[in-house]
Design a protein around this motif. Structure first.
Motif, short mmCIF file in Angstrom:
data_model
loop_
_atom_site.label_atom_id
_atom_site.label_comp_id
_atom_site.label_asym_id
_atom_site.label_seq_id
_atom_site.Cartn_x
_atom_site.Cartn_y
_atom_site.Cartn_z
N ALA A 1 33.90 6.13 77.96
CA ALA A 1 35.34 5.90 77.79
C ALA A 1 35.86 5.07 78.96
O ALA A 1 35.50 5.31 80.11
CB ALA A 1 36.08 7.23 77.71
N VAL A 2 36.69 4.07 78.63
CA VAL A 2 37.27 3.19 79.64
C VAL A 2 38.79 3.27 79.53
O VAL A 2 39.35 3.07 78.46
CB VAL A 2 36.79 1.74 79.44
CG1 VAL A 2 37.57 0.79 80.34
CG2 VAL A 2 35.29 1.62 79.72
N LEU A 3 39.44 3.57 80.66
CA LEU A 3 40.90 3.73 80.68
C LEU A 3 41.48 2.99 81.88
O LEU A 3 40.96 3.11 83.00
CB LEU A 3 41.23 5.23 80.80
CG LEU A 3 42.70 5.59 80.97
CD1 LEU A 3 43.48 5.30 79.70
CD2 LEU A 3 42.86 7.07 81.34
N SER A 4 42.55 2.24 81.64
CA SER A 4 43.27 1.60 82.76
C SER A 4 44.56 2.35 82.98
O SER A 4 45.24 2.72 82.02
CB SER A 4 43.63 0.15 82.43
OG SER A 4 42.56 -0.52 81.83
N SER A 5 44.92 2.54 84.24
CA SER A 5 46.20 3.21 84.51
C SER A 5 47.13 2.27 85.25
O SER A 5 46.70 1.49 86.09
CB SER A 5 45.96 4.48 85.34
OG SER A 5 45.93 4.17 86.71
N ASP B 1 37.24 2.85 73.86
CA ASP B 1 38.31 2.10 74.53
C ASP B 1 39.60 2.90 74.49
O ASP B 1 40.19 3.09 73.43
CB ASP B 1 38.47 0.75 73.82
CG ASP B 1 39.55 -0.11 74.47
OD1 ASP B 1 40.03 0.25 75.57
OD2 ASP B 1 39.90 -1.14 73.87
N LEU B 2 40.03 3.37 75.65
CA LEU B 2 41.23 4.20 75.70
C LEU B 2 42.48 3.41 76.06
O LEU B 2 43.56 3.99 76.23
CB LEU B 2 41.03 5.33 76.72
CG LEU B 2 39.86 6.29 76.44
CD1 LEU B 2 39.71 7.26 77.58
CD2 LEU B 2 40.06 7.03 75.13
N GLY B 3 42.34 2.10 76.21
CA GLY B 3 43.51 1.27 76.49
C GLY B 3 44.11 1.56 77.85
O GLY B 3 43.40 1.80 78.82
N THR B 4 45.44 1.59 77.87
CA THR B 4 46.18 1.75 79.13
C THR B 4 47.00 3.02 79.08
O THR B 4 47.54 3.37 78.03
CB THR B 4 47.14 0.56 79.29
OG1 THR B 4 46.39 -0.64 79.19
CG2 THR B 4 47.85 0.59 80.63
#
Ligand code: AMP
Ligand code: MG
Length: 415
Positions: free
Chosen positions: A191-195, A232-235
């Motif tokens: 899982a990839v997440l941007s904060s 893909d976890l988006g933002t």
């Protein structure tokens, strides 16, 4: 290169050396991937789950390496320049008769050698006489132009080991021993997440104060390059509740969670508190540049790595720290080979507290291939990485001069 004894020593107050961080990360994960059978044509980039042994010799028969004539060397000597009968024609794929004594067989590249033949004479060295006879040279060496049965692989050989990420050449070898499918580890779900509230999506208009989210795409590419399955976890916005919700969901759907940004301890950094509330987290200040803050922990038991937000730091920390963890989780036995050492076109006269990863390009110089640095090495300048073809690694505490040999790690080694 010379190393400052204080700065170069592994014990920097408040800073964790790179090696220690990597060791801690690797020690905390084990590969527990389930295994599935994968067909040959879908196996590129997959990790083999069991050693594969050959059930046959490759090639399975002695065969001809040339278009020419299969002969018995002793017959050529006896004929002493007189013509010999062509007793059979053996194209590739045919199953030949034994070679009749005192005759030759027309043979083509890859065709099975007839029993009794012990050399192949190239067609260029032979004179045709009528439709079915040839004049041969008086001599040939035993074994000339013959590919021996099993010269590539002998029956029972272990050809590809478990833990290998399959490249095209591996698929070719597995095909050559007749396998149509084989066991691979299930693809790791990452899982990839941007904060960050400042992040706008490419394709949308960025509001004043916003920047486009670059880490998301960089990290997605890095995960895909490793052949893993992307979640893909988006933002996520800078709020504790939203961060908790998205991380809790990620833990249901992924085998490892990777975030970027929000791991400092500012008021707007919520990753730490969110992970802590769902599991456990350690925040490290690493003795590497770029990329000081790194978080590691678990969300509901699922390994979590919090990369720094600065784009070069996120990229580099993924490549040198997250990647080995993901490979281990995936069951991939690969690791980064030690870089080569190349002369540098720059100097560092002041020793640094942290190991530095400079974005450099290999260029032709006075001393052969040399390392040229991108002029702006700021961790926010992502074009440095797009321009470069790898990292020059300057150890902590080191001073280096033009022409010194420095370790170079090519980006291609980090896939
Ligand atoms: P943070 O760790 O959240 O304080 O972020 C550090 C720096 O990286 C800030 O300048 C952020 O704007 C920037 N940054 C964080 N996330 C991203 C991203 N996904 N894409 C581009 N820049 C980012
Ligand atoms: Mg932030």
């Amino acid at each position: 290169m010379s190393i400052d004894p204080v700065l170069g020593c592994c014990d920097q107050p408040g800073l964790m050396p790179f090696e220690q961080a990597l060791e801690l990360l690797l020690a905390s994960v084990t590969a527990t991937r389930a295994i599935e059978s994968v067909p040959l044509h879908q196996a590129l980039g997959r990790v083999l789950a069991a050693d594969q042994c050959a059930g046959l010799d490759v090639p399975p028969h002695d065969n001809s390496a040339m278009d020419g004539y299969a002969v018995r060397v002793a017959d050529l000597r006896v004929a002493a320049g007189a013509s010999l009968l062509i007793s059979q024609r053996i194209p590739a794929g045919a199953d030949p008769q034994p070679l009749q004594p005192g005759t030759v067989a027309r043979i083509f590249t890859g065709a099975t050698l007839p029993a009794g033949a012990d050399a192949v004479v190239m067609q260029e060295h032979v004179q045709q006489q009528g439709a079915d006879r040839v004049v041969m040279p008086v001599d040939a060496r035993l074994g000339d132009h013959i590919r021996q049965r099993g010269q590539d692989i002998a029956k029972g050989d272990a050809v590809i080991a478990a833990g290998v990420r399959l490249q095209p050449q591996h698929l070719g070898v597995l095909a050559s021993i007749g396998l149509a499918e084989f066991p691979c580890f299930k693809r790791l779900r990452v899982a990839v997440l941007s904060s960050g509230d400042e992040l706008a999506q490419p394709g949308q208009i960025a509001r004043p104060g916003q920047i486009y989210n670059s880490n998301r795409y960089c990290l997605i590419g890095l995960v895909q390059q490793l052949g893993m399955e992307l979640v893909d976890l988006g933002t996520v916005e800078d709020s504790l509740a939203a961060t908790q919700a998205v991380l809790a969901d990620a833990a249901q759907r992924a085998d490892c969670i990777i975030t970027s940004g929000g791991v400092s301890v500012g008021e707007e950094d919520h990753i730490k508190a969110a992970v802590e509330s769902l599991g456990e987290i350690s925040l490290w200040k690493l003795a590497i540049k770029p990329g000081k803050p790194l978080a590691f922990g678990r969300v509901a038991g699922v390994p979590f790595i919090g990369l720094p937000g600065n784009p070069v730091s996120a990229l580099m920390c993924f490549q040198v720290l997250a990647r080995p963890v993901l490979l281990r989780l995936q069951g991939d036995s690969g690791s980064v080979r030690g870089g080569v050492h190349l002369p540098i076109q720059f100097s560092r006269s002041k020793p640094q507290q942290r190991r530095e990863y400079l974005r450099v390009r290999r260029v032709d110089g006075e001393n052969g291939v040399e390392l040229c640095p991108y002029p702006n090495q700021s961790s926010g300048v992502l074009t440095s990485a797009a321009w470069a073809d790898g990292y020059a690694v300057i150890p902590a505490g080191a001073t280096v001069a033009v022409g010194d040999l420095v370790e170079f790690i090519a980006f291609t080694e980090l896939r």
